[in-house]
Design a protein around this motif. Sequence first.
Motif, PDB file in Angstrom:
ATOM      1  N   GLU A  77       0.781  -1.344  -0.171  1.00 37.57           N
ATOM      2  CA  GLU A  77       0.130  -0.177   0.132  1.00 37.57           C
ATOM      3  C   GLU A  77       0.932   1.371   0.178  1.00 37.57           C
ATOM      4  N   THR A  80       3.853   1.712  -1.181  1.00 37.98           N
ATOM      5  CA  THR A  80       4.663   1.863  -2.314  1.00 37.98           C
ATOM      6  C   THR A  80       3.715   2.021  -3.513  1.00 37.98           C
ATOM      7  N   ALA A  81       2.316   1.784  -3.349  1.00 35.98           N
ATOM      8  CA  ALA A  81       1.261   1.679  -4.464  1.00 35.98           C
ATOM      9  C   ALA A  81       1.563   0.662  -5.492  1.00 35.98           C
ATOM     10  N   SER A  82       2.006  -0.534  -4.995  1.00 35.80           N
ATOM     11  CA  SER A  82       2.336  -1.600  -5.660  1.00 35.80           C
ATOM     12  C   SER A  82       0.953  -2.436  -5.704  1.00 35.80           C
ATOM     13  N   ASP A 131       5.350  -4.182  -9.846  1.00 31.37           N
ATOM     14  CA  ASP A 131       5.574  -2.838  -9.259  1.00 31.37           C
ATOM     15  C   ASP A 131       6.172  -3.334  -7.843  1.00 31.37           C
ATOM     16  N   GLN A 148     -10.997   1.325  -2.743  1.00 28.37           N
ATOM     17  CA  GLN A 148      -9.888   1.883  -3.355  1.00 28.37           C
ATOM     18  C   GLN A 148     -10.262   2.598  -4.723  1.00 28.37           C
ATOM     19  N   ARG A 170      -8.241   4.726  -7.997  1.00 27.70           N
ATOM     20  CA  ARG A 170      -7.089   5.413  -8.477  1.00 27.70           C
ATOM     21  C   ARG A 170      -6.951   5.620  -9.967  1.00 27.70           C
TER      22      ARG A 170
END
Length: 243
Positions: A46, A48-50, A55, A169, A171
């Motif tokens: 979370e 590292t936005a992987s 990612d 979530q 994005r």
Amino acid sequence: MLSPFTVSNDRDQGYFAENTLAGSRLNTNLADVAASITVVTKQQMEDTASVDINDVFKFEANTEGSGTYTPLITDRGTAKDAVAGYTLGNDGGTTTNAQSNRVRGLGVPDAAMNYYPTNNRIPFDAYNTQSVEISRGPNSLLFGLGSPAGIVNQSTAQAVLNRDTNNVQVRTDHKGSFRGSLAFNRSIIDNKLALYMGFLYNDQRFERKPASDLTKRQFAAITFKPFPKTVLPAFAEGYENKA
């Protein structure tokens, strides 16, 4: 409940994970495992936005993902785009972005889900992932013969008894991509039955138009505890990808 074969995440905090099955197929403290193993926790993914293997590989040692590495495939003297889905040979099998990576500079690692071998053409995704274990180098103790690059295991989310949670979530980016995920856990019968469900809609766009990559996934897990020392977990997932 076969505790020697079960890893509990209750004591994991932040980026710290205490135990793993990746070294010996038994619940073992990471400090006692001789193999080179890294556990990527949910919190680290979370922060590292992987969302997928490429990612994760941006931030780990001796790993390269499609953001930093492109596999070289030549056919009749020309280079082919392995990331976009070049077909290898005449068997109809295509390469995918999930395979555009390598460990220790050797090649694509094998893939596993809850320590059972799975198809590495289908990527894991953060929407239903509890943690990711990267075992670098050959490890025949887990699955017999395997890639010398190593194994990447996804530990999926599980239905948790006596807990209700919700997670949403969303994005987007400047290229027009949209990613939305929904997950929730429900305790149906106190200390007996629980249900976890997750949904993903990921419409990824690119600089080159009209390229797109649309993924829809659905995940469900149940935990049933009919007797004090008996726990029966199960899960299923639906996957659809159009690119």
